[in-house]
Design a protein around this motif. Structure first.
Motif, PDB file in Angstrom:
ATOM      1  N   SER A   1      48.323  48.452  47.143  1.00  0.00           N
ATOM      2  CA  SER A   1      47.150  48.173  47.982  1.00  0.00           C
ATOM      3  C   SER A   1      46.792  49.389  48.835  1.00  0.00           C
ATOM      4  O   SER A   1      45.609  49.702  49.002  1.00  0.00           O
ATOM      5  CB  SER A   1      47.411  46.978  48.907  1.00  0.00           C
ATOM      6  OG  SER A   1      47.548  45.814  48.152  1.00  0.00           O
TER       7      SER A   1
ATOM      8  N   GLU B   1      42.938  41.885  48.050  1.00  0.00           N
ATOM      9  CA  GLU B   1      43.775  40.818  47.528  1.00  0.00           C
ATOM     10  C   GLU B   1      43.598  39.593  48.424  1.00  0.00           C
ATOM     11  O   GLU B   1      43.181  39.691  49.572  1.00  0.00           O
ATOM     12  CB  GLU B   1      45.237  41.262  47.442  1.00  0.00           C
ATOM     13  CG  GLU B   1      45.926  41.536  48.749  1.00  0.00           C
ATOM     14  CD  GLU B   1      47.367  42.014  48.533  1.00  0.00           C
ATOM     15  OE1 GLU B   1      47.566  43.237  48.477  1.00  0.00           O
ATOM     16  OE2 GLU B   1      48.271  41.175  48.473  1.00  0.00           O
TER      17      GLU B   1
ATOM     18  N   ASP C   1      42.302  44.343  43.605  1.00  0.00           N
ATOM     19  CA  ASP C   1      43.649  44.226  44.157  1.00  0.00           C
ATOM     20  C   ASP C   1      44.268  42.875  43.815  1.00  0.00           C
ATOM     21  O   ASP C   1      43.907  41.853  44.388  1.00  0.00           O
ATOM     22  CB  ASP C   1      43.602  44.435  45.682  1.00  0.00           C
ATOM     23  CG  ASP C   1      44.949  44.892  46.223  1.00  0.00           C
ATOM     24  OD1 ASP C   1      45.939  44.779  45.490  1.00  0.00           O
ATOM     25  OD2 ASP C   1      44.983  45.359  47.380  1.00  0.00           O
ATOM     26  N   GLU C   2      45.198  42.887  42.870  1.00  0.00           N
ATOM     27  CA  GLU C   2      45.959  41.710  42.436  1.00  0.00           C
ATOM     28  C   GLU C   2      45.105  40.466  42.194  1.00  0.00           C
ATOM     29  O   GLU C   2      45.369  39.406  42.772  1.00  0.00           O
ATOM     30  CB  GLU C   2      47.047  41.393  43.458  1.00  0.00           C
ATOM     31  CG  GLU C   2      48.001  42.567  43.609  1.00  0.00           C
ATOM     32  CD  GLU C   2      49.448  42.164  43.712  1.00  0.00           C
ATOM     33  OE1 GLU C   2      49.836  41.158  43.072  1.00  0.00           O
ATOM     34  OE2 GLU C   2      50.187  42.859  44.403  1.00  0.00           O
TER      35      GLU C   2
HETATM   36 MG   LIG Z   1      49.122  44.649  47.596  1.00  0.00          MG
END
Ligand SMILES: [Mg+2]
Ligand SMILES: Nc1ncnc2c1ncn2[C@@H]1O[C@H](COP(=O)(O)OP(=O)(O)O)[C@@H](O)[C@H]1O
Length: 270
Positions: free
Chosen positions: A50, A97, A172-173
């Motif tokens: 991140s 995320e 992000d994820e």
């Molecule tokens: Mg992360």
């Protein structure tokens, strides 16, 4: 990944990120996102994925973080330590995320909020483009965002980023907490967005298998450093990646936690 520099859209060279007060998180990362490519940033929780995305989007600035060494370029232009709103204007959009939706807005209002501050000739064309990638959002367009399922909320935050037609999406994820079936569907749409809109994608994921299915190239991050990189088909067949990230051991399936304490093989430390 070869070719002249015109093929490289984003480049990080020896980037170090430090948060106030003197917390060094990213420790000399170099990576490239080719124009039109999908690149995966792989690694366990806390590896620094991140923070790398936030250094590219400028979002580290909001957390009193700085690129304290190295440089980042977009199309050859230096962007490290610029403010996030200025980086967004250059065409880099970061999808955080945790899929933060505006719970009180309808899906359509939430999507249109992605155009805030942008000059857009025809917002309804842009909306149509998003609905074509995510037909589910079209069906749910009058529903309040807070009532969507996790998978739908992830489509929504990607759609909200997509609507301003960025050059690069930093995801992000996106798979976190979603079922394998939903992840496959979602990643199929991500691939279509990449191919049809020619948007380059940098995808941070712990789900190594799913990420490498759509990425052309991957970087494995551990403790703020790149420990391995290569084309997706090479990475997926690499014994270390299989052991540490896919849980495939000689004795069958083993968990990351179990193998984490194993001594790293020498070639692993590149
Ligand atoms: Mg992360
Ligand atoms: N704003 C911050 N200030 C201090 N440390 C941070 C900050 N953000 C992240 N970190 C630390 O940096 C490391 C990497 O975090 P992160 O980039 O979120 O990893 P990942 O996304 O791979 O899970 C973690 O140890 C985390 O605690």
């Amino acid at each position: 990944m070869s070719g002249n520099n015109g093929d490289i859209l984003i480049e990080l060279n020896n980037v170090e990120v430090t948060f106030d007060p003197f917390i060094l998180v990213v420790k000399g990362v170099s990576l490239r996102v080719p124009r039109g490519g999908i690149v995966a940033l792989l690694g366990a929780n806390g590896a620094g994925k991140s923070t790398i995305l936030k250094s590219i989007s400028g979002v580290i600035r909001l957390e009193r973080g700085w690129v304290t060494r190295g440089w980042i370029t977009l199309d050859g232009r230096r962007i490290e330590n610029m403010l996030p709103e200025d980086i967004a204007k250059l065409g880099i959009t970061y999808v955080h995320e945790g899929r933060k939706v505006f719970e009180e807005l309808t899906v359509e209002e939430d999507l249109l909020s992605g155009l805030y501050g942008r000059r857009t000739k025809n917002p309804y064309d842009a909306l149509e483009m998003v609905y074509n990638f995510f037909p589910r959002l079209r069906e749910r367009r009058r529903v309040r965002s807070g009532l969507l399922s996790g998978g739908e909320q992830q489509m929504l935050v990607i759609g909200r980023a997509l609507i301003s037609r960025p050059k690069v999406l930093l995801l992000d994820e996106p798979s976190l907490g979603l079922s394998p079936k939903i992840v496959s569907e979602l990643f199929k749409s991500v691939k279509e967005i990449n191919e049809q809109e020619e948007i380059s994608i940098l995808l941070a994921e712990q789900n190594v298998k799913k990420a490498l299915e759509i990425a052309d190239y991957g970087y494995v991050i551990e403790n703020g450093r790149v420990v391995m990189d290569g084309p997706s088909d090479k990475l997926i067949n690499n014994p270390d990646v299989q052991n540490y990230y896919l849980g495939i051991g000689e004795t069958g399936r083993i968990s990351y936690r179990e193998v984490k304490s194993y001594k790293r093989r020498k070639r692993w430390i590149s």
